[in-house]
Motif scaffolding. Structure first.
Motif, PDB file in Angstrom:
ATOM      1  N   GLN A 227      -4.765 -39.014  17.419  1.00 23.51           N
ATOM      2  CA  GLN A 227      -4.279 -38.228  16.281  1.00 23.51           C
ATOM      3  C   GLN A 227      -2.792 -37.958  16.449  1.00 23.51           C
ATOM      4  N   ASP A 228      -2.055 -38.004  15.345  1.00 28.03           N
ATOM      5  CA  ASP A 228      -0.632 -37.699  15.392  1.00 28.03           C
ATOM      6  C   ASP A 228      -0.434 -36.263  15.850  1.00 28.03           C
ATOM      7  N   GLY A 229       0.505 -36.089  16.755  1.00 30.72           N
ATOM      8  CA  GLY A 229       0.756 -34.748  17.272  1.00 30.72           C
ATOM      9  C   GLY A 229      -0.281 -34.283  18.262  1.00 30.72           C
ATOM     10  N   GLY A 230      -1.138 -35.163  18.718  1.00 30.83           N
ATOM     11  CA  GLY A 230      -2.188 -34.791  19.656  1.00 30.83           C
ATOM     12  C   GLY A 230      -1.955 -35.366  21.041  1.00 30.83           C
ATOM     13  N   PHE A 231      -2.885 -35.078  21.934  1.00 32.74           N
ATOM     14  CA  PHE A 231      -2.818 -35.593  23.300  1.00 32.74           C
ATOM     15  C   PHE A 231      -4.234 -35.700  23.850  1.00 32.74           C
ATOM     16  N   HIS A 232      -4.377 -36.465  24.916  1.00 32.86           N
ATOM     17  CA  HIS A 232      -5.675 -36.651  25.558  1.00 32.86           C
ATOM     18  C   HIS A 232      -5.804 -35.644  26.702  1.00 32.86           C
ATOM     19  N   ALA A 267      -6.814 -33.538  21.607  1.00 29.96           N
ATOM     20  CA  ALA A 267      -6.593 -32.130  21.284  1.00 29.96           C
ATOM     21  C   ALA A 267      -5.153 -31.909  20.847  1.00 29.96           C
ATOM     22  N   ARG A 268      -4.897 -30.689  20.365  1.00 27.00           N
ATOM     23  CA  ARG A 268      -3.548 -30.278  19.977  1.00 27.00           C
ATOM     24  C   ARG A 268      -3.081 -29.030  20.732  1.00 27.00           C
ATOM     25  N   LYS A 269      -3.972 -28.442  21.504  1.00 23.25           N
ATOM     26  CA  LYS A 269      -3.574 -27.255  22.249  1.00 23.25           C
ATOM     27  C   LYS A 269      -4.470 -27.077  23.463  1.00 23.25           C
ATOM     28  N   LEU A 270      -3.854 -26.683  24.575  1.00 23.14           N
ATOM     29  CA  LEU A 270      -4.599 -26.357  25.795  1.00 23.14           C
ATOM     30  C   LEU A 270      -4.052 -25.046  26.329  1.00 23.14           C
ATOM     31  N   GLU A 271      -4.962 -24.134  26.668  1.00 22.21           N
ATOM     32  CA  GLU A 271      -4.576 -22.850  27.255  1.00 22.21           C
ATOM     33  C   GLU A 271      -5.320 -22.655  28.570  1.00 22.21           C
ATOM     34  N   PHE A 272      -4.612 -22.133  29.557  1.00 22.69           N
ATOM     35  CA  PHE A 272      -5.232 -21.837  30.844  1.00 22.69           C
ATOM     36  C   PHE A 272      -4.740 -20.479  31.314  1.00 22.69           C
ATOM     37  N   GLU A 273      -5.690 -19.575  31.581  1.00 20.65           N
ATOM     38  CA  GLU A 273      -5.351 -18.237  32.059  1.00 20.65           C
ATOM     39  C   GLU A 273      -5.133 -18.280  33.571  1.00 20.65           C
TER      40      GLU A 273
END
Length: 308
Positions: A227-232, A267-273
Motif C-alpha cells: 500500500q502507498d505510504g505503508g510498510f511491512h 501497516a501505516r503505524k506502529l506504536e511500542f510502549e
C-alpha cells in the motif's frame, strides 16, 4: 545539468579508497562534491542546496548516511520539491541502493548518470518511515539491534562480517551459549499496529521495512509495496530456536505460518510502549529512545540511477 555529491569520508568504501573524493571532484565541472563529517555539515549543505537545487543529489555513504542526509534535506527543503537522490554504493551493506537497482561502483554510476539527460534517468520511488524526526527505510529493535551491536563490535563491516555474525548466531543457538542470550535478549512491552489491539509480549524482534531486502540474501519484506505510504511489519516472540528454524521465511520473503504467532502485515503505524531507554535501528544507525516508539509514514523519496 548539475549534480551535487554529499560524501561521508568515514563510509566503508571511502576508507578503502582514499582518493574517492578527489575522483568525484575530477569527474566533470557539473559535479559539486561536498564532504560531510558532522550533522552540522549536513544541515549547512542541505540549506545551500535548497537555495539553489541541483538536478540530482548523489549520496556517497552507507544506508545510515542516506537516512541522515535525507532527513537534513527534508528539513531544509521544508515542503518544496526536493531533487531526486542518487544512492551510491559506498557503505558496507548498501541495502537502499541495491533495492532501487544500483549495481555499479560509485564512480561508474556517476559517470553513467552524466552520460544521460535527467529525463532519461531510471526513477524509483520508495516510501519512508519517520521516527523521532528522522526518515529511513528500515527500522527495528530487539534482535535487530542486538545483531548490529555484535556486527559493529569488531570494527570490520561488510557482507563477509554480516555472514560471519549470522553463522555465529546460528551456532550460539545450537549450543545455547552466552552469545545466544545476548543476541536474543527480549524487549517486553505493549505493541500496537494501526488501530488494532495492544499486544503485550516478550518481543524477540520487531522489524519495519519499506524496501524488500535486508542484506546478505535476505528478502523478508514481501509486503513492503502493498500500500502507498505503508510498510511491512514483522514482530515475533518466538524462541531463539524457533526464529532460526523459520529463517527460510526471512530469506525468501513468504507468509509466516499461523503456528509461529508472528505479526506479518502491511501497516501505516506502529506504536511500542517503552519501560526504559530502548535502543532502535534506523537504516543501520543505532539510536536510544526514552519515550514511546511511534513509527509512521514519511514522505516518499525519488531515487534515480543510470539506465542499464
Amino acid at each position: 545539468m548539475r549534480i551535487a555529491v554529499i560524501a561521508n569520508p568515514r563510509a566503508a568504501r571511502h576508507r578503502r579508497t582514499s582518493n574517492l573524493i578527489d575522483r568525484f571532484r575530477g569527474l566533470a565541472p557539473e559535479v559539486e562534491t561536498l564532504v560531510s563529517t558532522t550533522l552540522d555539515d549536513l544541515g549547512e549543505y542541505a540549506l545551500k542546496l535548497a537555495q539553489d537545487p541541483p538536478d540530482g543529489i548523489a549520496i556517497s555513504g552507507g544506508d545510515g548516511t542516506i537516512s541522515l542526509t535525507v532527513t537534513a534535506l527534508r528539513t531544509a527543503f521544508a515542503g518544496q520539491p526536493m531533487p531526486p537522490v542518487i544512492p551510491l554504493k559506498s557503505g558496507s551493506m548498501n541495502m537502499i541502493p541495491s533495492s532501487v537497482g544500483v549495481r555499479r561502483d560509485p564512480i561508474k554510476e556517476l559517470k553513467a548518470i552524466l552520460n544521460y539527460q535527467p529525463s532519461d534517468w531510471r526513477r524509483e520511488w520508495r516510501d519512508t518511515v519517520q521516527i523521532d524526526g528522522r526518515f529511513g527505510c528500515l527500522f527495528g529493535f530487539g534482535f535487530v539491534t542486538n545483531f548490529l551491536d555484535y556486527y559493529y563490535e569488531s570494527g570490520n563491516t561488510g557482507p563477509a562480517r554480516a555472514a560471519r555474525v549470522l553463522a555465529d548466531t546460528i551456532v550460539s543457538t545450537i549450543i545455547r551459549s552466552d552469545l545466544m542470550r545476548r543476541l536474543f535478549a527480549r524487549c517486553p512491552g505493549r505493541l500496537r499496529i494501526d488501530d488494532g489491539p495492544w499486544e503485550h509480549r516478550e518481543w524477540l524482534a520487531v522489524l519495519v521495512q519499506t524496501i524488500e531486502n535486508l542484506g546478505i540474501g535476505f528478502y523478508p519484506a514481501y509486503r513492503a509495496f502493498e500500500q502507498d505510504g505503508g510498510f511491512h511489519v514483522l514482530a515475533t516472540d518466538l524462541s531463539p530456536g524457533g526464529l532460526v528454524r523459520h529463517i527460510s521465511y526471512l530469506r525468501r520473503g513468504r507468509p509466516w505460518p499461523a503456528k509461529a504467532n508472528t505479526i506479518d502485515q502491511s501497516a501505516r503505524k506502529l506504536e511500542f510502549e517503552v519501560s526504559g531507554p530502548t535502543k532502535y535501528m534506523l537504516d543501520g544507525e543505532l539510536y536510544v529512545s526514552r519515550t514511546n516508539l511511534v513509527v509512521e509514514p514519511g514522505p516518499p523519496i525519488e531515487f534515480v540511477r543510470a539506465p542499464g
